[in-house]
Design a protein around this motif. Structure first.
Motif, PDB file in Angstrom:
ATOM      1  N   SER A 179       0.802  -1.219   0.000  1.00 38.24           N
ATOM      2  CA  SER A 179       0.000   0.000   0.000  1.00 38.24           C
ATOM      3  C   SER A 179       0.836   1.272   0.000  1.00 38.24           C
ATOM      4  CB  SER A 179      -0.949   0.006   1.204  1.00 38.24           C
ATOM      5  OG  SER A 179      -1.938  -0.999   1.059  1.00 38.24           O
ATOM      6  N   ALA A 180       2.075   1.205   0.460  1.00 34.75           N
ATOM      7  CA  ALA A 180       2.941   2.394   0.506  1.00 34.75           C
ATOM      8  C   ALA A 180       4.036   2.315  -0.553  1.00 34.75           C
ATOM      9  CB  ALA A 180       3.553   2.544   1.891  1.00 34.75           C
ATOM     10  N   PHE A 181       3.744   1.658  -1.675  1.00 34.30           N
ATOM     11  CA  PHE A 181       4.769   1.504  -2.704  1.00 34.30           C
ATOM     12  C   PHE A 181       5.243   2.849  -3.246  1.00 34.30           C
ATOM     13  CE2 PHE A 181       1.257   2.234  -5.588  1.00 34.30           C
ATOM     14  CZ  PHE A 181       1.842   2.744  -6.747  1.00 34.30           C
ATOM     15  N   ASP A 182       4.381   3.862  -3.165  1.00 33.27           N
ATOM     16  CA  ASP A 182       4.734   5.166  -3.734  1.00 33.27           C
ATOM     17  C   ASP A 182       5.822   5.886  -2.946  1.00 33.27           C
ATOM     18  OD1 ASP A 182       2.832   5.272  -1.696  1.00 33.27           O
ATOM     19  OD2 ASP A 182       2.001   7.172  -2.386  1.00 33.27           O
ATOM     20  N   THR A 183       6.108   5.444  -1.720  1.00 31.09           N
ATOM     21  CA  THR A 183       7.183   6.039  -0.919  1.00 31.09           C
ATOM     22  C   THR A 183       8.264   5.019  -0.562  1.00 31.09           C
ATOM     23  OG1 THR A 183       5.970   5.622   1.149  1.00 31.09           O
ATOM     24  CG2 THR A 183       5.633   7.767   0.086  1.00 31.09           C
ATOM     25  N   ASP A 184       8.199   3.852  -1.159  1.00 27.90           N
ATOM     26  CA  ASP A 184       9.098   2.748  -0.816  1.00 27.90           C
ATOM     27  C   ASP A 184      10.423   2.893  -1.557  1.00 27.90           C
ATOM     28  OD1 ASP A 184      10.301   0.204  -0.379  1.00 27.90           O
ATOM     29  OD2 ASP A 184       8.325  -0.727  -0.185  1.00 27.90           O
ATOM     30  N   PRO A 185      11.578   2.857  -0.841  1.00 27.35           N
ATOM     31  CA  PRO A 185      12.879   2.942  -1.522  1.00 27.35           C
ATOM     32  C   PRO A 185      13.133   1.798  -2.480  1.00 27.35           C
ATOM     33  CG  PRO A 185      13.154   2.325   0.794  1.00 27.35           C
ATOM     34  CD  PRO A 185      11.726   2.749   0.627  1.00 27.35           C
ATOM     35  N   GLN A 186      12.366   0.727  -2.363  1.00 26.75           N
ATOM     36  CA  GLN A 186      12.499  -0.386  -3.294  1.00 26.75           C
ATOM     37  C   GLN A 186      11.955  -0.041  -4.677  1.00 26.75           C
ATOM     38  OE1 GLN A 186      11.859  -4.471  -1.161  1.00 26.75           O
ATOM     39  NE2 GLN A 186      10.364  -3.062  -0.272  1.00 26.75           N
ATOM     40  N   TYR A 187      11.073   0.952  -4.724  1.00 26.96           N
ATOM     41  CA  TYR A 187      10.406   1.313  -5.985  1.00 26.96           C
ATOM     42  C   TYR A 187      10.561   2.811  -6.238  1.00 26.96           C
ATOM     43  CZ  TYR A 187       8.352  -3.046  -4.359  1.00 26.96           C
ATOM     44  OH  TYR A 187       8.186  -4.308  -3.870  1.00 26.96           O
ATOM     45  N   SER A 188      11.782   3.286  -6.121  1.00 25.15           N
ATOM     46  CA  SER A 188      12.037   4.724  -6.205  1.00 25.15           C
ATOM     47  C   SER A 188      11.647   5.310  -7.559  1.00 25.15           C
ATOM     48  CB  SER A 188      13.510   5.014  -5.912  1.00 25.15           C
ATOM     49  OG  SER A 188      14.351   4.287  -6.801  1.00 25.15           O
ATOM     50  N   LYS A 189      11.856   4.571  -8.623  1.00 29.92           N
ATOM     51  CA  LYS A 189      11.505   5.080  -9.949  1.00 29.92           C
ATOM     52  C   LYS A 189       9.997   5.256 -10.090  1.00 29.92           C
ATOM     53  CE  LYS A 189      15.543   3.233 -12.360  1.00 29.92           C
ATOM     54  NZ  LYS A 189      16.024   2.331 -13.459  1.00 29.92           N
ATOM     55  N   MET A 190       9.244   4.337  -9.535  1.00 29.03           N
ATOM     56  CA  MET A 190       7.792   4.463  -9.575  1.00 29.03           C
ATOM     57  C   MET A 190       7.347   5.683  -8.780  1.00 29.03           C
ATOM     58  SD  MET A 190       6.553   0.507  -9.083  1.00 29.03           S
ATOM     59  CE  MET A 190       7.294  -0.834 -10.022  1.00 29.03           C
ATOM     60  N   ILE A 211      12.774  -6.510   8.809  1.00 27.81           N
ATOM     61  CA  ILE A 211      13.338  -6.035   7.545  1.00 27.81           C
ATOM     62  C   ILE A 211      12.937  -6.949   6.389  1.00 27.81           C
ATOM     63  CG2 ILE A 211      15.497  -5.706   6.265  1.00 27.81           C
ATOM     64  CD1 ILE A 211      16.721  -4.774   8.962  1.00 27.81           C
ATOM     65  N   LEU A 212      12.955  -8.249   6.609  1.00 27.66           N
ATOM     66  CA  LEU A 212      12.571  -9.177   5.545  1.00 27.66           C
ATOM     67  C   LEU A 212      11.088  -9.069   5.214  1.00 27.66           C
ATOM     68  CD1 LEU A 212      14.671 -12.377   6.332  1.00 27.66           C
ATOM     69  CD2 LEU A 212      15.070 -10.634   4.582  1.00 27.66           C
ATOM     70  N   LEU A 213      10.274  -8.773   6.212  1.00 23.79           N
ATOM     71  CA  LEU A 213       8.855  -8.527   5.947  1.00 23.79           C
ATOM     72  C   LEU A 213       8.698  -7.285   5.060  1.00 23.79           C
ATOM     73  CD1 LEU A 213       7.135  -9.227   9.396  1.00 23.79           C
ATOM     74  CD2 LEU A 213       6.847 -10.515   7.274  1.00 23.79           C
ATOM     75  N   MET A 214       9.426  -6.228   5.388  1.00 25.49           N
ATOM     76  CA  MET A 214       9.362  -4.998   4.596  1.00 25.49           C
ATOM     77  C   MET A 214       9.901  -5.230   3.190  1.00 25.49           C
ATOM     78  SD  MET A 214      10.601  -2.411   7.647  1.00 25.49           S
ATOM     79  CE  MET A 214      10.659  -0.916   6.659  1.00 25.49           C
ATOM     80  N   PHE A 215      10.941  -6.044   3.078  1.00 17.77           N
ATOM     81  CA  PHE A 215      11.543  -6.375   1.792  1.00 17.77           C
ATOM     82  C   PHE A 215      10.562  -7.165   0.915  1.00 17.77           C
ATOM     83  CE2 PHE A 215      14.262  -9.699  -0.410  1.00 17.77           C
ATOM     84  CZ  PHE A 215      14.676  -8.878  -1.450  1.00 17.77           C
ATOM     85  N   THR A 216       9.861  -8.096   1.511  1.00 13.15           N
ATOM     86  CA  THR A 216       8.984  -8.978   0.745  1.00 13.15           C
ATOM     87  C   THR A 216       7.603  -8.374   0.502  1.00 13.15           C
ATOM     88  OG1 THR A 216      10.081 -10.841   1.838  1.00 13.15           O
ATOM     89  CG2 THR A 216       8.097 -11.334   0.586  1.00 13.15           C
ATOM     90  N   LEU A 217       7.044  -7.691   1.518  1.00 14.33           N
ATOM     91  CA  LEU A 217       5.667  -7.214   1.454  1.00 14.33           C
ATOM     92  C   LEU A 217       5.531  -5.715   1.255  1.00 14.33           C
ATOM     93  CD1 LEU A 217       4.221  -9.372   4.396  1.00 14.33           C
ATOM     94  CD2 LEU A 217       4.431  -9.980   1.978  1.00 14.33           C
ATOM     95  N   GLY A 218       6.645  -4.982   1.296  1.00 15.11           N
ATOM     96  CA  GLY A 218       6.604  -3.534   1.138  1.00 15.11           C
ATOM     97  C   GLY A 218       7.019  -2.829   2.414  1.00 15.11           C
ATOM     98  N   HIS A 219       7.656  -1.677   2.298  1.00 14.27           N
ATOM     99  CA  HIS A 219       8.226  -1.021   3.475  1.00 14.27           C
ATOM    100  C   HIS A 219       7.147  -0.494   4.425  1.00 14.27           C
ATOM    101  CE1 HIS A 219       8.299   3.607   2.740  1.00 14.27           C
ATOM    102  NE2 HIS A 219       7.253   3.101   2.149  1.00 14.27           N
ATOM    103  N   GLY A 220       5.920  -0.395   3.966  1.00 15.82           N
ATOM    104  CA  GLY A 220       4.833   0.052   4.844  1.00 15.82           C
ATOM    105  C   GLY A 220       4.024  -1.078   5.430  1.00 15.82           C
TER     106      GLY A 220
END
Length: 256
Positions: A78-89, A197-206
Motif C-alpha cells: 500500500s505504501a509503494f509510492d514512498t518505498d525505496p524499493q520502488y524509487s523510480k515508480m 526487515i525481511l517482511l518490509m523487503f517482501t511485502l513492502g516497506h509500509g
C-alpha cells in the motif's frame, strides 16, 4: 494491467464512488486472488478505499490510472509510492504532468517489475515466500558484526531477482528504515530486526501499517504483549500462519 478505454477516462466526480469501489473490489480479486482471499472482503474494501485516496493525492482521478494504482498496491504494498524499493515508480507519481502520461510510465514500470522480479505466474515471489517461511522456522544465520552485509546476503538468498532489481542503494535504505522500525517496536535482537526487515523487503516497506497485512499491525500494537521477545515470536507465528494459507492456496491453484 493498464488498458485505458474511453469510458475509463471519466473522473471520480463523474462516477459514483460506491459503484467504482465495488468494481475495483471485483477487479482486485481477479488481479490478486490469493492475497484478496487471505484478507476477506471487509479488509479488501479498506485496501481499495485507501488506495483510491492515495492515488488521488498523486493526481490520479480517472478510472484507468486509479485502477493501475490499486494493482500496484496489490503487487508492491500500500505504501509503494514512498518505498525505496520502488524509487523510480515514486518519481513518476510525484512528477508534474498529465496523469495519463504518468500512468503509462507507471504501467511500463509495472510490466518491467513483473518480468524481472515476479516472474511467470509470480513463481519468483512464491519461491521467496517459501524461503521466508524457512527463515521464520530456523535459527538466525548471522550475527550483528556486519549486520548490513549479512542482511544483504539474506535478502539475496530469499529473493535474488528482487535484489538485482532494486540495487544496493535501495536495499541499504530499506535496511536502515527497517532497523528504525524495529527500534520503534522495541525489537533489540538481531533476529527481531532481521524478521521485520525481511517482511518490509517482501511485502513492502509500509507493511507494519498496511491493510493488506492486518496481522502485522495487530501483533506489533497488541498492548497485552509486554516482552518484546514474545512479540517477535508471535509475529513469526502469525507470519507462518499467513504463509501457510497463501502457499497452500497457490499450490492448490497450480494443481487445478
Amino acid at each position: 494491467m493498464l488498458v485505458i478505454r474511453a469510458e475509463q477516462m471519466k473522473s471520480l466526480e463523474q462516477v459514483p464512488l460506491a459503484w467504482f469501489e465495488k468494481e475495483m473490489l471485483a477487479h482486485s480479486k481477479d488481479f490478486s486472488p490469493l492475497i484478496c482471499a487471505a484478507i476477506g472482503d471487509e479488509q479488501l474494501r479498506m485496501v481499495v478505499h485507501s488506495a483510491i485516496d492515495r492515488a488521488t493525492i498523486h493526481g490520479f482521478i480517472c478510472r484507468g490510472p486509479i485502477r493501475l494504482f490499486i494493482e500496484m498496491v496489490l503487487l508492491c504494498g500500500s505504501a509503494f509510492d514512498t518505498d525505496p524499493q520502488y524509487s523510480k515508480m515514486g518519481e513518476v507519481l510525484r512528477a508534474s504532468g498529465d496523469q495519463m502520461q504518468r500512468a503509462e510510465q507507471l504501467h511500463e514500470s509495472s510490466l518491467d517489475y513483473l518480468e524481472k522480479v515476479s516472474g511467470p505466474g509470480a513463481v519468483n515471489l512464491h519461491n521467496a515466500l517459501k524461503e521466508l517461511s524457512i527463515f521464520a522456522q530456523m535459527p538466525i544465520r548471522f550475527s550483528s558484526d556486519d549486520f548490513v552485509a549479512d542482511m544483504l546476503e539474506e535478502m539475496n538468498n530469499l529473493f535474488p531477482e528482487k535484489v538485482a532489481y532494486i540495487g544496493r542503494g535501495g536495499l541499504t535504505a530499506l535496511i536502515e528504515a527497517g532497523r528504525a522500525e524495529a527500534q520503534k517496536y522495541g525489537f533489540s535482537t538481531v533476529r527481531g530486526e532481521a524478521l521485520l526487515i525481511l517482511l518490509m523487503f517482501t511485502l513492502g516497506h509500509g507493511c507494519t501499517d498496511d491493510p493488506l497485512y492486518p496481522w502485522i499491525a495487530r501483533t506489533l500494537r497488541d498492548e497485552r504483549i509486554i516482552d518484546q521477545a514474545v512479540r517477535a515470536a508471535r509475529l513469526e507465528k502469525e507470519l507462518l500462519t499467513w504463509l501457510g494459507h497463501v502457499l497452500a492456496s497457490n499450490e492448490k491453484g497450480t494443481q487445478t
